[in-house]
Design an enzyme around this catalytic site. Structure first.
Site, PDB file in Angstrom:
ATOM      1  N   GLU A 238      46.147  75.897  58.358  1.00 55.27           N
ATOM      2  CA  GLU A 238      46.377  76.603  59.915  1.00 55.27           C
ATOM      3  C   GLU A 238      47.343  75.923  60.542  1.00 55.27           C
ATOM      4  O   GLU A 238      48.188  76.503  61.327  1.00 55.27           O
ATOM      5  CB  GLU A 238      44.996  76.206  60.465  1.00 55.27           C
TER       6      GLU A 238
ATOM      7  N   GLU B 217      37.104  76.824  54.416  1.00 54.91           N
ATOM      8  CA  GLU B 217      35.870  76.368  55.119  1.00 54.91           C
ATOM      9  C   GLU B 217      34.543  77.018  54.903  1.00 54.91           C
ATOM     10  O   GLU B 217      33.391  76.362  54.803  1.00 54.91           O
ATOM     11  CB  GLU B 217      36.188  76.992  56.809  1.00 54.91           C
TER      12      GLU B 217
ATOM     13  N   ALA C  61      41.655  83.872  57.154  1.00 51.84           N
ATOM     14  CA  ALA C  61      41.425  84.978  57.871  1.00 51.84           C
ATOM     15  C   ALA C  61      42.292  86.178  57.356  1.00 51.84           C
ATOM     16  O   ALA C  61      43.204  86.042  57.058  1.00 51.84           O
ATOM     17  CB  ALA C  61      41.681  84.523  59.234  1.00 51.84           C
TER      18      ALA C  61
ATOM     19  N   GLY D 241      40.085  79.523  56.113  1.00 53.64           N
ATOM     20  CA  GLY D 241      38.772  80.167  56.385  1.00 53.64           C
ATOM     21  C   GLY D 241      38.093  79.978  55.059  1.00 53.64           C
ATOM     22  O   GLY D 241      36.893  79.923  54.869  1.00 53.64           O
TER      23      GLY D 241
END
Ligand code: NAI
Length: 693
Positions: free
Chosen positions: A128, A108, A66, A105
């Site tokens: 994370e 992901e 992110a 992310g």
């Protein structure tokens, strides 16, 4: 066609669309990039001439996660979850082509693709937890489906990435590209199209959730393996709960559970503290008056003077970074002891699998040992780690100045002493500075770089760059007694001792601080360091509890007893002898014993540290208050979930700290007087770190 402000280029290779994401420097998933990805996917799906889509990145890496500058703001559509839904439900195959890192992310998003191909040098992971979070876009639900519960827990709880080979072996990626990534990814996509099988959606692949052993037992195993971090760490508990949901709930319910846990963590203070530290660590690497790009001095060979606890650890740090080291001692026995200790530590690391067995020999080969300081004449940097004694240090520096080549940097590892006085013993004060490593030096990440009044800018730039080369976290500090860390530690030790006289036992104080999250309390730390530092029987006045313990031959862990009694495994237990000595001392001083509560212990240990930290910031010993937090987290194990002393002060509120300091001063005297800097911050309503707006 790509327009200028789009963060992705749309290209084609035969019947395959290639979406090249280009959001330098690390392809973070900013709003701009998300818009470009959504547009690219939609266009590829709508274009009848396209049979599959490859998502590739420009620059040095795939998406690393992110854009953390967007944290705390409402997410603008399309969200990462929107993109993932778009990819996963696409009617045509979407292939992630990974080079560099696919993290957070980014990974992901790759897991939502129908297949993943990566260069051998690529890494994938979900870091994370290091920011006090869990993956929030399906990572905790998809990774267990790809690699099984055991490996997913390991990756998510450690936050450590895995290399392409491991990722392929475990099933996190489908293929390793040994040639050109773009060409191979296109071929791979064409093969999927040709195969004509239904697209593989990870959300529907439940096989591995049940396949390997007993998933529930794996949670207990993971807790035991990563347990130390679990204590009081919300993200750790959250990650376990989210992966548990992957095993026990249908996919969409698990996804919702993950999202709820993520949101709770994001709004909590632990993650705020860890995200703050991430920025604080980056800030600490920047020195306001040493611009990036300042020329550095090449360091190819290093000398270390003193082969004791610190000299040995410092030598190992350089050897690990591939630098040759010359180690100097005063006599043969000490030198042999020092070299043997280094070899034993390296061998133990190899036995534990932390380094490769062949590294032991390789590193030892880079080590030379000598009794002559003159042998340091070919070193570009010499670090002195002899006893903490100013006369000795200035004598050593005077010789080093004569034997070291012109332009070589001379550094001291002193814990407390004045770098300017040490520099004054040389004709090159501009090339002298402090390089303060923390014990054990080859393990602890912090490096306090002490700038003397004459230290030249390129010397500072060299030290900052060197820290990175060694894998250390640098903080530049100015000269004062004990610099940042030890100056504040001394204040805490003083108050901890005062608490003993007030009625607390050493283990009461230690327990409160370890419950707070410190790896050990002040008395456990004192026992580890040795209580006889600077103590001699002849000069002992028996005035402090530490002196009385030394007189009773209780000098800390090394003698099997100090504040605590130790068994052969060096596990400390409360000691009735210490208790008796303490009661006697209190009685002689006419001090009544009173109950000392946990809140009093915590406040009396931490608030005076904050008070001292405020002074340190005001004196500009550091460039910014957050540097103090970087020191405490990386040098003393202050829990990252609590940000560091100055972040903690802002969390509690400077006003509350000030009020308590005033009360402590009224009760216990002027040593606890609030500093002008604390008063100023509290009364102006400012904060120390800016972390709370
Ligand atoms: P130590 O006592 O383990 O080692 C000092 C070594 O220096 C001894 O082996 C001694 O023989 C050698 N030495 C003395 N004079 C010498 C000379 N003229 N030439 C060559 N070698 C000489 O001490 P330690 O703990 O390693 O501390 C060294 C320095 O590092 C001190 O300034 C200390 O304050 C500082 N320091 C210590 C830390 C710790 O936790 N022990 C942490 C950070 C800094």
């Amino acid at each position: 066609m790509a327009t200028e402000d789009e963060a992705a280029r749309r290209e084609t290779a035969e019947d395959i669309a290639v979406l090249v994401l280009d959001n330098p420097p690390v392809n973070a998933l900013s709003h701009r990039l998300r818009i470009a990805i959504a547009a690219g996917i939609e266009q590829a799906m709508a274009d009848e001439s396209v049979s599959a889509l490859v998502i590739l990145c420009a620059g040095t890496t795939f998406i690393v996660g992110a854009d953390i500058t967007e944290f705390g703001r409402p997410i603008e559509a399309p969200s990462l979850q929107d993109l993932i839904a778009l990819i996963e439900s696409a009617a045509k195959p979407v292939v992630a082509a990974i080079h560099g890192n696919a993290l957070g992310g980014g990974f992901e998003l790759a897991m939502a693709c129908h297949a993943r191909i990566a260069l051998p040098s690529a890494k994938v992971g979900l870091p994370e937890i290091k920011l006090g979070l869990i993956p929030g876009a399906g990572g905790t639900q998809r990774l267990p489906r790809l690699v099984g519960v055991k490996h997913a827990l390991a990756a998510i709880l450690s936050g450590e990435p895995m290399g392409a080979a491991t990722a392929k072996e475990l099933g996190a990626i489908d293929a390793v590209a040994h040639g050109d990534l773009r060409i191979e990814a296109v071929r791979f996509a064409q093969a999927i199209v040709a195969d004509g099988q239904p697209l593989r959606r990870v959300r529907d692949s439940d096989g591995k959730l049940r396949a390997r052993g007993e998933p529930m037992a794996l949670f207990e195993e993971a807790k035991a393996l990563y347990g130390r971090r679990a204590k009081g760490n919300d993200a750790f508990k959250g990650a376990l709960a989210a992966v548990h949901a992957a095993v026990t709930m249908p996919f969409d319910a698990g996804l919702q559970r993950e999202r709820d846990i993520f949101a709770a963590l994001l709004g909590g203070t632990q993650s705020k503290a860890q995200r703050y530290l991430f920025s604080a660590t980056r800030a600490a690497a920047k020195v306001p008056d040493v611009p990036a790009g300042t020329a550095t001095i090449p360091i190819a060979r290093v000398g270390v003077v003193g082969a004791g606890t610190m000299g040995g650890g410092i030598a190992m740090t350089f050897l690990a970074a591939g630098l040759p080291v010359t180690l100097v001692e005063t006599d043969r026995a000490a030198l042999d002891r020092g070299v043997a200790a280094i070899e034993a530590t390296l061998s133990a690391s190899a036995d534990k699998g932390r380094i490769r067995p062949e590294d032991v020999g390789r590193r030892m080969k880079r080590l030379s040992a000598t009794l002559a300081l003159a042998d340091l004449s070919n070193c570009d940097l010499v670090i002195e780690a002899v006893f903490e004694d100013m006369a000795l240090k200035t004598a050593v520096f005077a010789v080093l100045d004569r034997v070291a080549k012109p332009g070589a940097i001379l550094a001291s590892n002193t814990s407390y002493l004045d770098i300017d006085t040490i520099a004054g013993a040389t004709t090159r004060p501009d090339h002298v500075l402090g390089l303060h490593f923390f014990s054990p030096a080859h393990v602890m990440p912090l490096l306090e770089i002490v700038r003397g009044k004459a230290t030249a800018t390129p010397v500072i730039a060299t030290a900052m760059a060197l820290a990175r080369r060694l894998g250390k976290t640098p903080v530049l500090v100015g000269v004062c007694h004990g610099f940042v860390g030890n100056r504040m530690l001394k204040v805490r030790q003083r108050e901890a001792n005062a608490l003993l006289l007030a009625g607390a036992m050493p283990w009461d104080v230690d327990r409160v601080l370890t419950d707070f999250g410190m790896p050990m309390g002040p008395f456990q730390m004192a026992d580890l360091a040795g209580l006889d530092l600077g103590w001699t029987r002849e000069a002992s006045q028996g005035e402090t509890i530490a002196e009385r313990l030394c007189e009773a031959d209780r000098r800390g862990q090394k003698t099997g007893a100090g504040f605590y009694d130790y068994d052969s495994g060096r596990k400390g237990v409360p000691s009735s002898v210490t208790e008796r000595l303490l009661l006697e001392l209190r009685e002689e001083r006419g001090l009544a014993r009173r109950a000392v509560g946990e809140a009093e212990i915590l406040e009396r240990c931490l608030y005076p540290m904050i008070n001292e930290g405020a002074r340190i910031a005001e004196e500009e010993i550091v460039a910014r208050a957050s540097d103090i937090d970087v020191v405490w987290v990386n040098g003393y194990g202050w829990p990252a979930t609590k940000g560091g002393p100055m972040f903690f002060a802002d969390l509690v509120g400077a006003r509350a700290v000030l009020d308590r300091m005033r009360a402590l001063e009224a009760e216990f005297g002027s040593a606890l007087a609030p500093s002008a800097a604390l008063i100023e911050v509290a009364e102006s309503g400012r904060s120390f770190t800016g972390a709370f707006g």
